[in-house]
Write a protein that holds these residues in place. Sequence first.
Motif, short mmCIF file in Angstrom:
data_model
loop_
_atom_site.label_atom_id
_atom_site.label_comp_id
_atom_site.label_asym_id
_atom_site.label_seq_id
_atom_site.Cartn_x
_atom_site.Cartn_y
_atom_site.Cartn_z
N VAL A 147 2.51 4.37 -3.61
CA VAL A 147 2.30 4.50 -2.17
C VAL A 147 0.80 4.47 -1.90
O VAL A 147 0.01 4.95 -2.70
N ARG A 148 0.43 3.87 -0.77
CA ARG A 148 -0.98 3.83 -0.39
C ARG A 148 -1.42 5.21 0.09
O ARG A 148 -0.72 5.84 0.89
N THR A 192 6.15 4.37 5.33
CA THR A 192 5.68 3.01 5.59
C THR A 192 5.64 2.19 4.30
O THR A 192 5.72 0.97 4.33
N TRP A 193 5.52 2.87 3.20
CA TRP A 193 5.44 2.21 1.90
C TRP A 193 6.32 2.97 0.93
O TRP A 193 6.47 4.18 1.02
N ASN A 243 4.84 11.75 1.74
CA ASN A 243 5.06 10.40 2.24
C ASN A 243 6.03 10.46 3.43
O ASN A 243 7.14 9.96 3.39
N LYS A 266 5.72 9.19 6.49
CA LYS A 266 5.81 7.99 7.34
C LYS A 266 6.76 6.95 6.76
O LYS A 266 7.28 6.10 7.47
N TRP A 272 -3.55 6.20 2.17
CA TRP A 272 -3.81 6.41 3.60
C TRP A 272 -2.52 6.57 4.40
O TRP A 272 -2.56 6.86 5.59
N TYR A 273 -1.36 6.41 3.75
CA TYR A 273 -0.09 6.70 4.39
C TYR A 273 0.35 8.15 4.20
O TYR A 273 1.36 8.57 4.77
N ASP A 288 0.36 12.28 4.31
CA ASP A 288 -0.08 13.47 5.03
C ASP A 288 -0.43 14.55 4.02
O ASP A 288 0.32 14.79 3.07
#
Length: 354
Positions: free
Chosen positions: A71-72, A101-102, A97, A99, A74-75, A77
């Motif tokens: 996971v990146r 998003t990834w 993780n 979000k 910047w995604y 929290d």
Amino acid sequence: MLDQERCILCTRCTRFVDDITKTHELGIFQRGHKEKIEVAPGMLLDNAYSGNVVDICPVGALTDRDFRYKVRVWYLDKTDSICPGCSRGCNISVHANTKRTWHNDGKRIARLKPRHNHEVNGYWMCDEGRYGISSLDADRLGKVLRLHPDKEELAWDVLAVELAAALKTAGEGLAVVASGMLSNEDWAAYKSLFVETLKVRHHYFAAEPDQIGQEDDLLRKRDKVPNLNGAKSNGLVSGSFDDLARDIEAGKIKMLYVIERDLAKIFGDKAKILLSMAGATILQGPNKGPLGDSYTYRLPATAYIEEEGHFTNFEGKIQAYAKAVEPIGDSKPDGAIFELLLKALCSAPKEVAA
């Protein structure tokens, strides 16, 4: 994992294993433009604090296999928390993780990182705490269930009324097995319910034998739970698990309430037999465990990442942890469950003497 082409030979990792852990697994080999970081011949970088070399690498040459490319960053929290892996109470940051998003193999918690506190853990955390996140999503409880005689999902308010009546009926035959995983707030609610209201005399929360592990001179403590001091500060004294087994076998225990504890790790092969002899049984906690289907009731409790509270470490230092992710299913904090049962007990109609 090491990406050698990124390494700038800052020697942070080699100094860590030389000066902090004193295990000397890493070194700089060859000379001149051929110099590189390597593991010392015949050794493995497998000390109890090896994950810290990833944190202190300034260029990403050393990366964590469990996190690498999942996971990146910047995604993610980041939430301030306290490691529950032992009574040290290392300050940590939970990287969640939320979000989605990834991808991250379906995990909500991507990683745990140490958070600096000079008085408690400095800049470090042990690998037991860092990688002890597998149970946060696996084998989780999410429904309020009555399993016997027939399996039925219940609403919390229905469960509270039914279970409160059963607890009251058990009287002196009620025994409670608890865990140092409870927060200070949970222990206060525990005392109100079990000690002050139900007058329970059988309390079992000692770390032995299932919550004991290795201790060292750096961070790790023998008690592998964060808050036994929370119980002691409420005046609670733990009984012996050997005595509990004898009382169950003698028929003295009519009801057994187990909170965040795996009896299979305490009693071994005879745990299931003891459960069957203990009358009505309740399992409350985040995880089902190997004996989860053997209980009469199963109550889903939140994990520490899904609630806020305080732990008191082995030195008596009270530290706060914050909520990082939402609870799974119908899970509630342990303290909220105790308060729900207490409310049901207090609102139940009083018996009228003949």
